[in-house]
Design an enzyme around this catalytic site. Structure first.
Site, PDB file in Angstrom:
ATOM      1  N   PRO A  48       0.830  -1.219   0.000  1.00 54.72           N
ATOM      2  CA  PRO A  48       0.000   0.000   0.000  1.00 54.72           C
ATOM      3  C   PRO A  48       0.858   1.262   0.000  1.00 54.72           C
ATOM      4  O   PRO A  48       0.943   1.988   0.995  1.00 54.72           O
ATOM      5  CB  PRO A  48      -0.807  -0.145   1.291  1.00 54.72           C
ATOM      6  CG  PRO A  48       0.105  -0.896   2.204  1.00 54.72           C
ATOM      7  CD  PRO A  48       0.872  -1.850   1.336  1.00 54.72           C
ATOM      8  N   ILE A  87       0.662   4.263  -1.175  1.00 58.19           N
ATOM      9  CA  ILE A  87       0.054   5.550  -0.857  1.00 58.19           C
ATOM     10  C   ILE A  87      -0.181   5.700   0.636  1.00 58.19           C
ATOM     11  O   ILE A  87      -0.168   6.822   1.167  1.00 58.19           O
ATOM     12  CB  ILE A  87      -1.274   5.722  -1.634  1.00 58.19           C
ATOM     13  CG1 ILE A  87      -0.998   5.727  -3.143  1.00 58.19           C
ATOM     14  CG2 ILE A  87      -1.984   7.017  -1.244  1.00 58.19           C
ATOM     15  CD1 ILE A  87      -0.048   6.796  -3.616  1.00 58.19           C
ATOM     16  N   ASP A  88      -0.392   4.611   1.341  1.00 59.87           N
ATOM     17  CA  ASP A  88      -0.556   4.707   2.797  1.00 59.87           C
ATOM     18  C   ASP A  88       0.610   5.454   3.425  1.00 59.87           C
ATOM     19  O   ASP A  88       0.425   6.269   4.346  1.00 59.87           O
ATOM     20  CB  ASP A  88      -0.632   3.311   3.414  1.00 59.87           C
ATOM     21  CG  ASP A  88      -1.983   2.649   3.201  1.00 59.87           C
ATOM     22  OD1 ASP A  88      -2.725   3.105   2.312  1.00 59.87           O
ATOM     23  OD2 ASP A  88      -2.288   1.680   3.907  1.00 59.87           O
ATOM     24  N   PHE A  89       1.812   5.192   2.950  1.00 57.09           N
ATOM     25  CA  PHE A  89       2.990   5.766   3.585  1.00 57.09           C
ATOM     26  C   PHE A  89       3.193   7.223   3.180  1.00 57.09           C
ATOM     27  O   PHE A  89       3.787   8.005   3.931  1.00 57.09           O
ATOM     28  CB  PHE A  89       4.209   4.911   3.266  1.00 57.09           C
ATOM     29  CG  PHE A  89       3.968   3.469   3.588  1.00 57.09           C
ATOM     30  CD1 PHE A  89       3.736   3.086   4.896  1.00 57.09           C
ATOM     31  CD2 PHE A  89       3.900   2.512   2.599  1.00 57.09           C
ATOM     32  CE1 PHE A  89       3.470   1.763   5.207  1.00 57.09           C
ATOM     33  CE2 PHE A  89       3.641   1.192   2.899  1.00 57.09           C
ATOM     34  CZ  PHE A  89       3.416   0.814   4.213  1.00 57.09           C
ATOM     35  N   VAL A  92       0.809   8.931   5.559  1.00 54.93           N
ATOM     36  CA  VAL A  92       1.313   8.974   6.928  1.00 54.93           C
ATOM     37  C   VAL A  92       2.126  10.243   7.174  1.00 54.93           C
ATOM     38  O   VAL A  92       1.997  10.884   8.224  1.00 54.93           O
ATOM     39  CB  VAL A  92       2.164   7.721   7.213  1.00 54.93           C
ATOM     40  CG1 VAL A  92       3.035   7.911   8.446  1.00 54.93           C
ATOM     41  CG2 VAL A  92       1.253   6.510   7.402  1.00 54.93           C
TER      42      VAL A  92
END
Length: 429
Positions: free
Chosen positions: A198, A200-202, A205
Site C-alpha cells: 500500500p 500511498i498509505d505511507f 502517513v
C-alpha cells in the site's frame, strides 16, 4: 577494525538491547511527553502515524477487538517461523511498536462506554475506519467534541469523508493506481506495473503526522481543537505534481519509460558478477566522460554517444554495452569505484543488506526489543532526529489485549471489581 567500523559499532550499541536504549533515554526529555492518543485504526495508514508520535514520547493506546483484530495480525505475511498467529505478524509489529494494546467490543454498549472513556482521557483521536463507521458508533468528531471541545481528531481514509467516492472500498494498492503511479511504471509498450504493498498509505502517513502536530501546536496556543479529514488519494496525487503540471501547461501526458530518464543517459540498473545489481546514471557530458574513462574509453569516441541527445537516441545499445561491462564487476566494489570518480552509482540493497548498512547502523535506525512471541525483534525508529528531544523505540508491539488492565485500571481509574464486571459483560472482547 577500521575507524569507521568502530564508530558504527559504538553508535549502534544501544540498539542491540532494548533495556540499554531505555536506560540512556530516561534522563532525556521527550518531545511529546504528556500527549495521549487513542487509535481506532488498523493496517498501516492510521497506526503508522501514531507509531511515529509514540517514538517521541506520546502515550498511544491501539484499540482492537478480539472478533475483528487489526488486519495485519492475520492477513499479511511475514509471520514468525511461517506460523500464522495473532501475535506473530511482522507487519503488525512494524507499525505498532511503542504502543499499548487494548481490546474493546464497540458493538457492546459497555465496550462503547469504555471507548468514550478513552476519548475523554486522550488529547488526540486517530482513526482510519471506512467513512461512516465512526458516526454510526457516535465516535465521530461532531459527537465527541460535544463532550470534549478541545479534542484533536484525524480521520484518514481512501478518498476522504466527503464526495461522490467517499465510500469507495479499496486499499493502498488501488490508490496507487488511482493516483497515477502505476501508469508511470513499466516499459512503454508493456502494461502498467503494480506497486508492491500500500504505497500511498505511507505518503499519507507523512501528511497525517505533520497535520496532527500542527493541530496540537494550534491547541496549545489557542485552546481550540481541530478535525483533520485526510484523503489518502489526494496525498498520492500530490506526489506526481510535476507530471500534472507538465500536462496542464504543455499538454504532455507522462507515460512509462522503463528505467530511462528524460535528462540522463545512461540511467539504468545493471547486472553484476555476484548476482547483484548496480544503478548508474550520468546527468551531463562531464559525468559521462568520467564514467567512460572508468568503464571503456572507446565509448567516448563513439559518435553514437557523443552528446546526451545521441545517447538518448542510442540508449538501448548503450545499456547493452554497459550491462556487458558490469557483468564482470562486483556490485559494491563497482559502486565505490564509480562514486570516487564522481559518477552517480549505488548497489541495489536486498532486504537483508539493510540490517548491515553502515549508514543506517550509524544513525541507530534499528532498535531491538524483546517480544513475547517474536523474540528479539528489530524495530525501525523514525528516520529523523531531534537534537534536544531524541526519540526511541520504547517497547515491542503489544500482544492482542495485553494492556487492558493497565490502561483501564491504572490509567482510567476502574476498580478491580468494575473491570471484572465489565469483562463478564463482554466489554473487552
Amino acid at each position: 577494525m577500521s575507524l569507521l567500523e568502530e564508530k558504527v559499532a559504538k553508535r549502534a550499541e544501544p540498539a542491540l538491547v532494548g533495556q540499554a536504549a531505555e536506560s540512556t533515554r530516561v534522563e532525556e526529555k521527550d518531545a511529546l511527553a504528556g500527549v495521549k492518543i487513542v487509535e481506532f485504526g488498523a493496517y498501516a495508514a492510521g497506526p503508522c502515524i501514531s507509531k511515529y508520535l509514540a517514538n517521541f514520547g506520546a502515550r498511544v493506546v491501539h484499540v482492537e477487538s478480539r472478533q475483528r483484530p487489526d488486519g495485519f495480525r492475520l492477513q499479511y505475511p511475514p509471520f514468525k517461523d511461517g506460523q500464522v498467529g495473532l501475535n506473530r505478524s511482522g507487519c503488525f509489529a512494524f507499525f505498532n511498536d511503542s504502543k499499548h494494546g487494548v481490546t474493546l467490543d464497540l458493538k457492546n454498549p459497555e465496550g462503547l462506554k469504555m471507548a468514550n472513556r478513552l476519548v475523554e482521557w486522550s488529547d488526540i483521536v486517530i482513526e482510519n475506519m471506512r467513512p461512516g463507521v465512526m458516526a454510526r458508533l457516535a465516535l465521530d468528531y461532531e459527537s465527541l467534541r460535544e463532550r470534549k471541545p478541545d479534542l484533536i481528531m484525524l480521520s484518514t481514509s481512501n478518498m476522504g469523508q466527503t464526495g461522490p467516492h467517499a465510500t469507495h472500498p479499496g486499499f493502498g494498492s488501488q490508490l496507487s493506481s488511482l493516483s497515477g503511479f502505476t501508469q508511470l511504471i513499466g516499459e512503454p509498450d508493456g502494461p502498467p506495473y503494480f506497486l508492491y504493498g500500500p504505497y500511498i498509505d505511507f505518503v499519507a502517513v507523512a501528511f497525517g503526522g505533520v497535520a496532527v502536530l500542527a493541530a496540537l501546536d494550534h491547541r496549545r496556543r489557542t485552546g481550540e481543537g481541530a478535525y483533520i479529514d485526510l484523503s489518502q488519494f489526494e496525498t498520492g496525487v500530490q506526489f506526481i505534481g510535476t507530471a500534472m503540471l507538465d500536462y496542464s501547461a504543455n499538454g504532455v501526458v507522462a507515460n512509462r519509460d522503463g528505467n530511462r530518464d528524460a535528462f540522463a543517459a545512461p540511467h539504468g540498473c545493471y547486472p553484476c558478477s555476484d548476482g547483484e545489481w548496480c544503478v548508474i546514471s550520468c546527468w551531463d557530458d562531464h559525468e559521462w566522460e568520467r564514467f567512460g574513462r572508468t568503464a571503456n574509453p572507446a565509448w567516448l569516441t563513439d559518435v553514437r554517444f557523443a552528446t546526451i541527445e545521441q545517447r538518448k537516441q542510442n540508449e538501448e545499445e548503450l545499456n547493452r554495452l554497459i550491462a556487458a561491462w558490469t557483468s564482470s564487476q562486483m556490485a559494491e566494489r563497482l559502486m565505490w569505484r564509480l562514486q570516487t570518480r564522481g559518477v552517480h552509482a549505488a548497489k541495489v540493497n536486498r532486504v537483508q543488506d539493510l540490517f548491515t548498512d553502515p549508514q543506517i547502523a550509524f544513525r541507530n535506525i534499528w532498535q531491538q526489543q524483546e517480544h513475547p512471541e517474536l523474540g528479539n525483534h528489530k524495530y525501525r525508529m523514525v528516520s529523523y532526529e531531534l537534537s534536544e528531544t531524541p526519540g526511541s523505540v520504547r517497547s515491542a508491539a503489544p500482544c492482542l489485549g495485553a494492556d487492558n488492565e493497565e490502561v483501564f485500571i491504572e490509567w482510567l481509574g476502574l476498580s478491580r471489581c468494575e473491570y471484572e464486571e465489565l469483562s463478564e459483560k463482554g466489554a473487552f472482547s
